[in-house]
Design a protein around this motif. Sequence first.
Motif, short mmCIF file in Angstrom:
data_model
loop_
_atom_site.label_atom_id
_atom_site.label_comp_id
_atom_site.label_asym_id
_atom_site.label_seq_id
_atom_site.Cartn_x
_atom_site.Cartn_y
_atom_site.Cartn_z
N LEU A 190 47.86 20.72 18.53
CA LEU A 190 48.06 19.34 18.12
C LEU A 190 47.98 18.42 19.32
CD1 LEU A 190 51.15 20.12 15.89
CD2 LEU A 190 48.89 19.51 15.01
N LEU A 191 47.09 17.43 19.26
CA LEU A 191 46.97 16.39 20.28
C LEU A 191 47.38 15.08 19.62
CD1 LEU A 191 43.50 17.43 21.75
CD2 LEU A 191 45.77 18.27 22.37
N LEU A 202 53.47 15.35 10.60
CA LEU A 202 53.82 16.49 11.44
C LEU A 202 55.05 17.23 10.89
CD1 LEU A 202 53.31 14.85 14.94
CD2 LEU A 202 51.99 16.75 14.02
N GLU A 203 56.03 16.46 10.47
CA GLU A 203 57.27 17.08 9.98
C GLU A 203 57.08 17.75 8.63
OE1 GLU A 203 61.86 15.85 8.73
OE2 GLU A 203 60.51 14.36 9.63
N GLN A 204 56.52 17.02 7.68
CA GLN A 204 56.46 17.52 6.31
C GLN A 204 55.29 18.48 6.08
OE1 GLN A 204 58.80 17.04 4.02
NE2 GLN A 204 59.96 15.87 5.55
N THR A 205 54.10 18.11 6.53
CA THR A 205 52.93 18.94 6.25
C THR A 205 52.82 20.11 7.22
OG1 THR A 205 51.74 17.07 5.30
CG2 THR A 205 50.42 18.96 6.01
N TYR A 220 50.80 24.72 19.99
CA TYR A 220 50.64 23.96 21.23
C TYR A 220 50.61 22.49 20.83
CZ TYR A 220 48.39 21.92 25.37
OH TYR A 220 48.10 21.13 26.46
N ALA A 221 51.53 21.69 21.38
CA ALA A 221 51.60 20.27 21.03
C ALA A 221 51.61 19.44 22.30
CB ALA A 221 52.85 19.98 20.19
N LEU A 222 50.66 18.52 22.40
CA LEU A 222 50.53 17.64 23.55
C LEU A 222 50.49 16.20 23.07
CD1 LEU A 222 49.79 17.51 26.71
CD2 LEU A 222 47.43 17.22 25.91
N SER A 223 51.40 15.36 23.58
CA SER A 223 51.30 13.93 23.30
C SER A 223 50.59 13.26 24.47
CB SER A 223 52.69 13.32 23.09
OG SER A 223 53.46 13.35 24.28
N HIS A 234 42.59 29.37 13.86
CA HIS A 234 42.96 28.28 14.74
C HIS A 234 42.75 26.93 14.06
CE1 HIS A 234 42.44 31.55 17.64
NE2 HIS A 234 43.17 30.84 18.48
N TYR A 235 43.69 26.02 14.29
CA TYR A 235 43.58 24.64 13.84
C TYR A 235 43.69 23.76 15.08
CZ TYR A 235 44.67 26.68 9.31
OH TYR A 235 44.65 27.45 8.19
#
Length: 207
Positions: free
Chosen positions: A40-41, A59-62, A75-78, A138-139
């Motif tokens: 997630l970017l 992000l929270e619900q889905t 992997y989450a990058l803001s 992978h997503y």
Amino acid sequence: MKMQTYFKLFISIVSITMALGMGVQLADADTRTGNLSVYLLIDKSLSMKQEIGSVNYYLEQTVCNNLLQTGDFVYALSFYGGRQKLFQGRIGQDITIEALADKFRNLEADRHYTDIGSALDTFEQAIQSSAAPPTEQHYILLLSDNYHEGPPGSPYPGKTYDLDHHLLQPKKEIPMNGWQISILGITVEEKARRLATEITNAWNQSN
């Protein structure tokens, strides 16, 4: 070495529509077998100030409540003018789904500039040393209004809605309310073209 080397690029339409939360009755985290790797970017720049609540909810619900399960890699990058890694690890081993949802719930769009190019570079470097095995589905999702505004000193200067970066080609965009979900890593082969068409049709039918 190109990013495509590190991913299983053929993603089934069932899994993609589940991940995008389009309301189709599909296998979810409670019924599927095997683990996923979700990348997630997330754009948290000021241009996303009006849209960040919608992104947080997605992000929270889905992602957290409907997609992820124990054992999945995340992997989450803001990003904004800089980059901030929010999390990298496995659900159940390194973090709970609830704790990850809290991280997403508290994201605010409060930083200057939007350096999408540098965020993609950081992601590419991180993914090459990722602990996620290539056998997992992978997503790779970019959540942004796609307005690039490179800060001083960025290798991607200027302002544009059409950034030239090799990780953005090919991609498929799903329009949301003022922002987009960009699915990265779709190949140009026939199966991928059918996938893009089916995603578009599903979105059009839901609106």
